[in-house]
Design an enzyme around this catalytic site. Structure first.
Site, PDB file in Angstrom:
ATOM      1  N   LYS A  16      -4.620  -0.956  10.619  1.00  0.00           N
ATOM      2  CA  LYS A  16      -3.539  -1.607   9.867  1.00  0.00           C
ATOM      3  C   LYS A  16      -2.764  -2.499  10.830  1.00  0.00           C
ATOM      4  O   LYS A  16      -2.016  -2.026  11.681  1.00  0.00           O
ATOM      5  CB  LYS A  16      -2.617  -0.554   9.254  1.00  0.00           C
ATOM      6  CG  LYS A  16      -1.559  -1.170   8.375  1.00  0.00           C
ATOM      7  CD  LYS A  16      -0.794  -0.123   7.606  1.00  0.00           C
ATOM      8  CE  LYS A  16       0.171  -0.747   6.632  1.00  0.00           C
ATOM      9  NZ  LYS A  16       1.053  -1.755   7.238  1.00  0.00           N
TER      10      LYS A  16
ATOM     11  N   LEU B 150       0.846  -1.198   0.000  1.00  0.00           N
ATOM     12  CA  LEU B 150       0.000   0.000   0.000  1.00  0.00           C
ATOM     13  C   LEU B 150       0.876   1.240   0.000  1.00  0.00           C
ATOM     14  O   LEU B 150       1.956   1.244   0.594  1.00  0.00           O
ATOM     15  CB  LEU B 150      -0.871   0.021   1.259  1.00  0.00           C
ATOM     16  CG  LEU B 150      -1.874  -1.110   1.413  1.00  0.00           C
ATOM     17  CD1 LEU B 150      -2.514  -1.066   2.796  1.00  0.00           C
ATOM     18  CD2 LEU B 150      -2.945  -1.013   0.337  1.00  0.00           C
TER      19      LEU B 150
HETATM   20  C1  9MJ Z   1      -3.307  -4.514   7.222  1.00  0.00           C
HETATM   21  N1  9MJ Z   1      -2.001  -4.698   7.276  1.00  0.00           N
HETATM   22  O1  9MJ Z   1      -3.994  -4.515   8.225  1.00  0.00           O
HETATM   23  C2  9MJ Z   1      -4.215  -4.316   3.827  1.00  0.00           C
HETATM   24  N2  9MJ Z   1      -3.917  -4.347   5.941  1.00  0.00           N
HETATM   25  O2  9MJ Z   1      -4.911  -4.290   1.531  1.00  0.00           O
HETATM   26  C3  9MJ Z   1      -5.230  -4.062   5.683  1.00  0.00           C
HETATM   27  N3  9MJ Z   1      -3.303  -4.488   4.769  1.00  0.00           N
HETATM   28  C4  9MJ Z   1      -3.954  -4.412   2.420  1.00  0.00           C
HETATM   29  N4  9MJ Z   1      -5.404  -4.041   4.380  1.00  0.00           N
HETATM   30  C5  9MJ Z   1      -4.341  -4.450   0.310  1.00  0.00           C
HETATM   31  N5  9MJ Z   1      -6.177  -3.838   6.648  1.00  0.00           N
HETATM   32  C6  9MJ Z   1      -3.019  -4.683   0.470  1.00  0.00           C
HETATM   33  C7  9MJ Z   1      -2.763  -4.673   1.833  1.00  0.00           C
END
Ligand code: 9MJ
Length: 677
Positions: A118, A86
């Site tokens: 995240k 991202l």
């Molecule tokens: C994390 N690390 O919590 C994504 N992520 O979406 C969330 N990572 C992600 N979404 C697309 N909640 C690529 C990574």
């Protein structure tokens, strides 16, 4: 006979589904609906059936989460679609710019976003073919990752099969593997005690646990999985409209998803969500390093597309790094319950992420030497979530002359006894045992701690005074305390003294598992204590056991077994236990596991129901034999029934037994049960 196998198959199926559901309620929803003992009983029953009928074992059975033969290397797997990273932002202006680009790209005035925390863990991809978990992989370079299927199978929150009527032919579930902060602290504490590798933070602990060639090691680590995305081949069963519908879909498929997922509109609401999650960060059970914004409409996502390996429709808004620079004023050496000497950094107070930090953990001498940390150094410290701050590195350029490398003291700083470091261990230990006041205090605090005998109000300050004034030397002395001894101490009023005495009185109602844990035997944590209680059923049996018996307990290897034998070989420990019992500390005891498993197979006390015609004996003969060995034969099936013996042409009792999940056996099995008596 064939019919019986079919019956057992149906029963196995039912039991398996029940256990999968109870697992989900326990691990994902954190809301168990049956007592642990009942769960254990059903699980053992499933194991028993699978032992008797190995053909019924499938990789999806809940019994198959224990780890497999170690691998030599991980193989590579290609992802169905790339696992992209991202784009990052730190400042509100960057978020405003993102929202502007999105609005302009879509030619709309306001955009709806799905927002989520995240997770600071490891991204993984889980591949389900026709609803069955087939392959799990790390992110790797985004296109190919490492095959860690065996390790992922041991994580209880990952469904091994999907319980939906319309499962897609192919589904890749994307998410993050992580370790909860509390589990991380517990694991590191255990590792300090046993001289094993210390992890710097929950993320490293999760990574280290997941990248194990031996999946049995992973199985023993408290890992969790959270889902946040999918890949599927345009399957009609999978939501096509919004990201938030996908999150709900994942939740319906029993994947854990973040509770904090939400839908907002416009940039101001993105920033408000960031503020809200930032404020709650410390209360979350896991580490997060920011929040993620995703355009909610999947059609809009597709229109925006990708740039340089990152989606244009998503943004990670990261929290500022919780790092700060300060001075290391001193290194203080603490003495733990088992005598482990732990160095702690005393820092010039500094504000990190809104909290004033004055101490940081240094783990052990190797860690200090590896980072070359010296008293007087300027150091960078980091705070992650609720975890105790750590020193990341030294600013060597600012080191003054005359600093000396740190050396661990050769003697216990509290009692002066020799400190020794056993080969292969990372920690030095005080050899003073319970003569060392520090170890004595820690042993008493551990005994009274919440997960042990839970004596509320018996905190560090009180124990310091009790031990320093030689009023209490060991846990048994607590039960001799009177109100006078307490009120004579500093800052203890009569009211709080009687509260503490009431708490001590209350703690006499223990359980065997808590009591074993409370003893503070080296290498025996809460889980091992529970296993020991379940296996031995009584303290006396545990105290008089041997190496062979101990190593039959799940997860008890020779090292743990030796710690237990050493503990009970100590006369002093046995005396303390005797005094505790004499003061009225009680717990329930039961038959030991060996006896219990004999009962499982045997007839004594079991309730049988007969249905259908038997070929080699009449029903009366069968009844006679069962009763001769202490069993009972009942006329109808109920939850209390242990076995239903199914002959030719069974009646409605058979249907009822299947619906209640009662063990079905045929005439041959009844005969072998009778013989095993
Ligand atoms: C994390 N690390 O919590 C994504 N992520 O979406 C969330 N990572 C992600 N979404 C697309 N909640 C690529 C990574």
């Amino acid at each position: 006979m064939n019919q019986t196998i079919e019956n057992v198959r149906r029963q196995h199926d039912l039991l398996r589904q029940q256990i999968v559901l109870y697992n989900y309620q326990y691990y994902v929803l954190d809301a168990p609906t049956i007592p642990d003992a009942e769960y254990d009983r059903l699980f053992r029953k499933l194991q028993y059936i699978e032992q008797e009928y190995p053909a019924l074992v499938t990789p999806e059975s809940p019994t198959q989460r224990i780890g497999a033969e170690p691998l030599k290397t991980f193989s590579q797997v290609a992802h169905e679609a790339p696992m992209l990273s991202l784009a990052n932002a730190f400042e509100p202006v960057e978020v405003e710019a993102f929202d502007r680009r999105v609005r302009e790209g879509l030619a709309v005035s306001a955009v709806e976003y799905a927002v989520e925390p995240k997770f600071d863990g490891l991204a993984v991809s889980l591949r389900y073919e026709n609803g069955v978990f087939k392959t799990g992989a790390t992110r790797g370079d985004g296109y190919t990752g490492e095959d860690i299927t065996l390790n992922l199978r041991t994580i209880k929150t990952i469904p091994l099969s999907l319980s939906s009527e319309h499962v897609p032919a192919l589904l890749e579930v994307r998410g993050e593997v992580l370790m909860f902060s509390a589990d991380f602290i517990r694991l590191n504490k255990q590792h300090v005690e046993t001289g094993k590798k210390i992890f710097a933070n929950p993320r490293n602990a999760a990574a280290g646990s997941l990248r194990q060639l031996d999946s049995a090691v992973t199985a023993a680590r408290p890992l969790k999985f959270f889902a946040y995305g999918i890949v599927s081949n345009d399957d009609p069963n999978v939501p096509h409209d919004t990201h938030s519908a996908i999150i709900q879909y994942l939740s319906r498929l029993h994947f854990p998803v973040a509770r904090e997922c939400a839908v907002v509109k416009g940039c101001a609401e993105l920033l408000a969500y960031y503020q809200e999650i930032a404020a709650r960060r410390g209360q979350l059970p896991y580490d997060i390093d920011g929040v993620v914004y995703k355009v909610n409409s999947l059609a809009q996502q597709a229109r925006l597309g990708y740039v340089a390996r990152a989606p244009r429709f998503a943004l990670a808004h990261k929290f500022p790094a919780q790092e700060a620079i300060t001075k290391l004023q001193d290194i203080h050496v603490q003495v733990g319950r088992t005598g482990a000497l732990t160095p702690v950094a005393r820092l010039e107070p500094v504000l990190v992420g809104g909290v004033t930090v004055t101490n940081a953990t240094l783990h052990n001498a190797d860690e200090i030497n590896r980072k070359d940390i010296r008293i007087g150094d300027t150091v960078i410290i980091r705070r992650a979530g609720d975890v105790i701050p750590e020193i990341v590195s030294v600013v060597v350029a600012q080191r003054s002359e005359n600093t000396q490398p740190f050396v661990m003291p050769q003697h216990c700083p509290v009692c002066g006894a020799k400190a020794v470091r056993t080969a292969g261990e990372a920690v030095s230990r005080c050899t003073g045992g319970l003569f060392c006041p520090a170890q004595r205090k820690q042993a008493i605090l551990h005994f009274a701690s919440r997960r042990a005998l839970d004596i509320e109000g018996l905190g560090e300050k009180l124990v310091d005074q009790l031990v320093d004034n030689a009023i209490v030397r060991n846990p048994a002395d607590l039960y001799r305390l009177g109100i006078l001894a307490l009120v004579n101490l500093e800052r203890i009023a009569e009211k709080s003294a009687s509260k503490i005495l009431a708490a001590i009185e209350k703690s006499k109602q223990a359980t065997l598992a808590r009591f074993i844990y409370a003893l503070g035997i080296r290498n025996v944590g809460e889980v091992t204590a529970k296993d020991l209680a379940r296996h031995f059923g009584s303290l006396d049996r545990l105290m008089d056991t041997d190496m062979e018996n101990l190593t039959q307990v799940p997860a008890v290897g020779p090292v743990v077994a030796q710690s237990i034998l050493d503990f009970f070989a100590e006369k002093h420990n046995r005396e303390v236990i005797e005094r505790l019992r004499a003061s009225g500390v009680r717990w329930e005891e039961s038959a030991n596991a060996a006896d219990r498993s004999a009962e499982n197979h045997a007839i004594n006390g079991k309730i049988f129901v007969l249905t259908g015609a038997l070929s080699e004996m009449t029903r009366e003969e069968a009844r006679g034999k069962i009763e001769m060995y202490g069993g009972k034969v009942a006329g109808s099936v109920s939850r209390k029934t242990d076995y239903v013996v199914v002959g030719e042409d069974p009646g409605s009792k058979y249907e009822k037994a299947v619906s209640l999940g009662i063990m079905l056996i045929d005439e041959d099995q009844l005969k072998s049960l009778l013989q095993s008596v």
